[in-house]
Write an enzyme that holds these catalytic residues in place. Structure first.
Site, PDB file in Angstrom:
ATOM      1  N   CYS A 151      -0.423   4.282   2.003  1.00  0.00           N
ATOM      2  CA  CYS A 151      -0.066   3.925   3.270  1.00  0.00           C
ATOM      3  C   CYS A 151       1.435   4.239   3.919  1.00  0.00           C
ATOM      4  CB  CYS A 151      -0.515   2.645   4.029  1.00  0.00           C
ATOM      5  SG  CYS A 151      -2.233   2.144   3.069  1.00  0.00           S
ATOM      6  N   ASP A 152       2.063   3.677   3.196  1.00  0.00           N
ATOM      7  CA  ASP A 152       3.480   3.635   3.559  1.00  0.00           C
ATOM      8  C   ASP A 152       4.531   4.372   2.745  1.00  0.00           C
ATOM      9  OD1 ASP A 152       2.716   1.767   5.441  1.00  0.00           O
ATOM     10  OD2 ASP A 152       3.280   0.147   4.150  1.00  0.00           O
ATOM     11  N   CYS A 183       0.881  -1.045   0.018  1.00  0.00           N
ATOM     12  CA  CYS A 183      -0.093  -0.014   0.148  1.00  0.00           C
ATOM     13  C   CYS A 183       0.946   1.220   0.053  1.00  0.00           C
ATOM     14  CB  CYS A 183      -0.847  -0.107   1.192  1.00  0.00           C
ATOM     15  SG  CYS A 183      -1.978   1.486   1.270  1.00  0.00           S
TER      16      CYS A 183
END
Ligand SMILES: Cc1cc2nc3c(=O)[nH]c(=O)nc-3n(C[C@H](O)[C@H](O)[C@H](O)COP(=O)(O)OP(=O)(O)OC[C@H]3O[C@@H](n4cnc5c(N)ncnc54)[C@H](O)[C@@H]3O)c2cc1C
Length: 309
Positions: free
Chosen positions: A138-139, A135
């Site tokens: 997300c990261d 992701c």
């Protein structure tokens, strides 16, 4: 078998499930949740969540999920850490089998999420969350000025690679063929980005790592099996997601990949069966969007139950 007919059973305990639990509990529907084989859902796999509103310092995934559970239990959500094996939605009350036991309910909210598809390359299991992610939203921000790989040839791989150029100094797309599933516009956007290099006919043979996480990978050429080493400190696998809907045995309408198709708002093709979160979401797949849909499904369920009287 339980004789009692519940108002609502929630299947799954990610952000969608707990938010549905919170709202239905506060609406005095006395919801029952089956939390599943991975109580807390996908966020149990991640250490830092920096994009869920309300946590200025960020929060660990397991810690946040525990707080969501505590919050919904405070209003009366009953949680069983068990897996739903089978369902029968053909008539009222709906039937849900859990470890051989039968439960009955007037309505159901399905929040079983989706699983990322991983490559299964050597060294991958140990490095999940230590440089290897599925992701970028997300990261991605953890890889400022670092070199990262994106594996895949579809729209999500192109989108993730383009997004990652905001942070990373270099992004290399690794694709096993020279034909791309991505749309022409997405492919060309990636191709024309000076920070992106595309390597075709390559697969990941092995991840290389040290005590801090990944440091590179061995790439294998799918034409002649020759190998080369590439360095990176992050890698994003973008080869797809699989919604967890097999246990529903096609009793609600899904698309060809298995994602539940909403019919009216969050209600599925079966009146009284609702769905929320990654199990219906082919686009956003975030904790906040899953939680938002959990809220919507709870409100839709409450109104639907009211209309049945
Ligand atoms: C490594 C990683 C890092 C991420 N980081 C972030 C981030 O920083 N920020 C962000 O917003 N999003 C992040 N995400 C995405 C986020 O985790 C998901 O969008 C979100 O968890 C989806 O919530 P959900 O409630 O739909 O389902 P999930 O969280 O997937 O939960 C599904 C639930 O269903 C249960 N279940 C499945 N089958 C059954 C069954 N048969 N019976 C009973 N229960 C069942 C499982 O046990 C689980 O509890 C990340 C995802 C991953 C994989």
């Amino acid at each position: 078998m339980e004789d009692e007919v519940r108002n609502v059973i929630i299947i799954g305990s990610g952000p969608a499930g707990y938010t549905a639990g919170l709202y239905t509990a506060r609406a005095l529907l006395e919801p029952l949740m089956f939390a599943g084989y991975m109580s807390g859902g996908q966020l149990m796999l991640t250490s830092d969540i920096e994009n869920f509103p309300g946590y200025p310092e960020g929060i660990g995934g397991p810690e946040m999920m525990l707080q969501l559970r505590e919050q919904s239990e405070r209003f009366g959500l009953e949680v069983h850490d068990k897996n739903v094996e089978r369902v029968d939605f053909s008539e009222q009350p709906f039937k849900v089998w859990v470890e051989g036991e039968l439960f009955l309910s007037r309505s159901i909210i399905i929040c079983t999420g989706a699983e990322s598809i991983w490559l299964g390359a050597e060294g991958e299991e140990e490095q999940k969350g230590r440089g290897i992610s599925t992701c970028a939203t997300c990261d991605g921000a953890f890889f400022r000025d670092e070199e990262v790989l994106v594996i895949g040839g579809g729209d999500s791989a192109m989108e993730e690679a383009t997004f990652l150029t905001r942070f990373a100094s270099k992004v290399t797309i690794i694709h096993r063929r020279d034909v791309f599933k991505a749309s022409k516009v997405m492919y060309e956007r990636a191709l024309n980005n000076p920070k992106i290099e595309i390597k075709t006919f390559k697969t990941i043979k092995k991840w290389l790592s040290d005590e801090n996480g990944i440091i590179g990978a061995i790439l294998q050429d799918s034409r002649d099996n020759s190998e080369e080493e590439i360095s990176c400190t992050g890698a994003f696998i973008a080869i797809g997601h699989k919604p967890i809907t097999k246990f529903l045995e096609n009793q609600v309408e899904t698309d060809e990949s298995g994602y539940i198709i909403p019919n009216i708002h969050t209600m599925t093709s079966v009146p009284g069966i609702f769905a929320a979160g990654d199990v219906v979401d082919t686009r956003y797949r975030q904790a906040i969007t899953a939680a938002g849909m959990g809220c919507q499904a709870a409100i839709d369920t409450e109104k639907w139950l009211e209309d049945q009287h």
